[in-house]
Design a protein around this motif. Structure first.
Motif, PDB file in Angstrom:
ATOM      1  N   TYR A  48       0.707  -1.154   0.085  1.00 58.58           N
ATOM      2  CA  TYR A  48       0.052  -0.041  -0.050  1.00 58.58           C
ATOM      3  C   TYR A  48       1.046   1.394  -0.060  1.00 58.58           C
ATOM      4  O   TYR A  48       1.907   1.336   0.732  1.00 58.58           O
ATOM      5  CB  TYR A  48      -0.920  -0.080   1.234  1.00 58.58           C
ATOM      6  N   LEU A  49       0.528   2.164  -0.767  1.00 59.22           N
ATOM      7  CA  LEU A  49       1.163   3.506  -0.797  1.00 59.22           C
ATOM      8  C   LEU A  49       0.185   4.517  -0.615  1.00 59.22           C
ATOM      9  O   LEU A  49      -1.034   4.653  -1.222  1.00 59.22           O
ATOM     10  CB  LEU A  49       1.762   3.865  -2.344  1.00 59.22           C
ATOM     11  N   ARG A  50       0.406   5.281   0.469  1.00 65.98           N
ATOM     12  CA  ARG A  50      -0.566   6.207   1.144  1.00 65.98           C
ATOM     13  C   ARG A  50       0.256   7.683   0.991  1.00 65.98           C
ATOM     14  O   ARG A  50       1.238   7.804   1.451  1.00 65.98           O
ATOM     15  CB  ARG A  50      -1.036   5.961   2.339  1.00 65.98           C
ATOM     16  N   ILE A  51      -0.407   8.652   0.692  1.00 74.82           N
ATOM     17  CA  ILE A  51       0.041  10.145   0.775  1.00 74.82           C
ATOM     18  C   ILE A  51      -0.975  10.996   1.672  1.00 74.82           C
ATOM     19  O   ILE A  51      -2.160  10.740   1.024  1.00 74.82           O
ATOM     20  CB  ILE A  51      -0.020  10.802  -0.730  1.00 74.82           C
ATOM     21  N   PHE A  52      -0.529  11.476   2.598  1.00 70.02           N
ATOM     22  CA  PHE A  52      -1.243  12.458   3.676  1.00 70.02           C
ATOM     23  C   PHE A  52      -0.879  13.912   3.444  1.00 70.02           C
ATOM     24  O   PHE A  52       0.452  14.149   3.226  1.00 70.02           O
ATOM     25  CB  PHE A  52      -1.055  11.868   5.041  1.00 70.02           C
ATOM     26  N   SER A  53      -1.967  14.782   3.799  1.00 71.99           N
ATOM     27  CA  SER A  53      -1.493  16.198   4.095  1.00 71.99           C
ATOM     28  C   SER A  53      -2.030  16.559   5.070  1.00 71.99           C
ATOM     29  O   SER A  53      -3.368  16.925   5.317  1.00 71.99           O
ATOM     30  CB  SER A  53      -2.205  16.766   2.651  1.00 71.99           C
ATOM     31  N   PRO A  54      -1.258  16.362   6.290  1.00 66.32           N
ATOM     32  CA  PRO A  54      -1.631  16.492   7.718  1.00 66.32           C
ATOM     33  C   PRO A  54      -2.210  18.016   7.872  1.00 66.32           C
ATOM     34  O   PRO A  54      -1.459  18.996   7.576  1.00 66.32           O
ATOM     35  CB  PRO A  54      -0.640  16.111   8.650  1.00 66.32           C
TER      36      PRO A  54
END
Length: 147
Positions: A48-54
């Motif tokens: 799994y590849l996840r991209i977050f903008s916290p």
């Protein structure tokens, strides 16, 4: 009395029984938005590849659903993620994902949303290199000062 205080600014819980390593995390403006906000890129051994903008969490509040920009299952375990200038002829940043037997370079882009659902993010495979031997990590950069 201390001058510094450690506080939780943002946190999240990822998947069930997923495993990660130190190379599976990267911070960068991977979508080239230019707004000065880095994204958190996380890859797992489950593929799994996840991209977050916290965004900062209020006291007692958990992670927000809009913090997750993109989640993709790449099938192969992700050993390391890095962001850099991996495509010639452009100054834009691209995402390099190291798998056990190949290296993939992706372009991450966002499309502005017209309604309250927010922006839509997607990745596009730019190229991949198949490796003759099993990889465990990688390094990158302007070796020797070459720009």
């Amino acid at each position: 009395m201390s001058l510094f205080k450690a506080r939780d600014w943002w946190s999240t819980v990822l998947g069930e029984k997923e495993e990660f390593d130190q190379g599976c995390l990267c911070l960068a403006d991977v979508d080239n938005s230019g707004n000065g906000h880095d994204k958190i890129i996380v890859g797992s051994f489950m593929g799994y590849l996840r991209i977050f903008s916290p965004h900062s969490v209020k006291a007692g509040g958990g992670p927000q659903a809009e913090d997750l920009l993109l989640e993709v299952h790449l099938r192969d375990p992700v050993l390391q993620v890095e962001v850099g200038k991996f495509v010639s002829g452009t100054e834009m940043l691209h995402l390099a994902v190291l798998h056990s037997r190949k290296l993939c370079v992706y372009s991450v882009s966002g499309t502005l949303g017209n309604v309250e659902h927010g922006n839509q993010y997607q990745i596009k495979l730019m190229y991949e290199h198949h490796l003759q031997r099993t990889a465990c990590n990688m390094t990158y950069g302007p070796f020797g000062g070459v720009k």
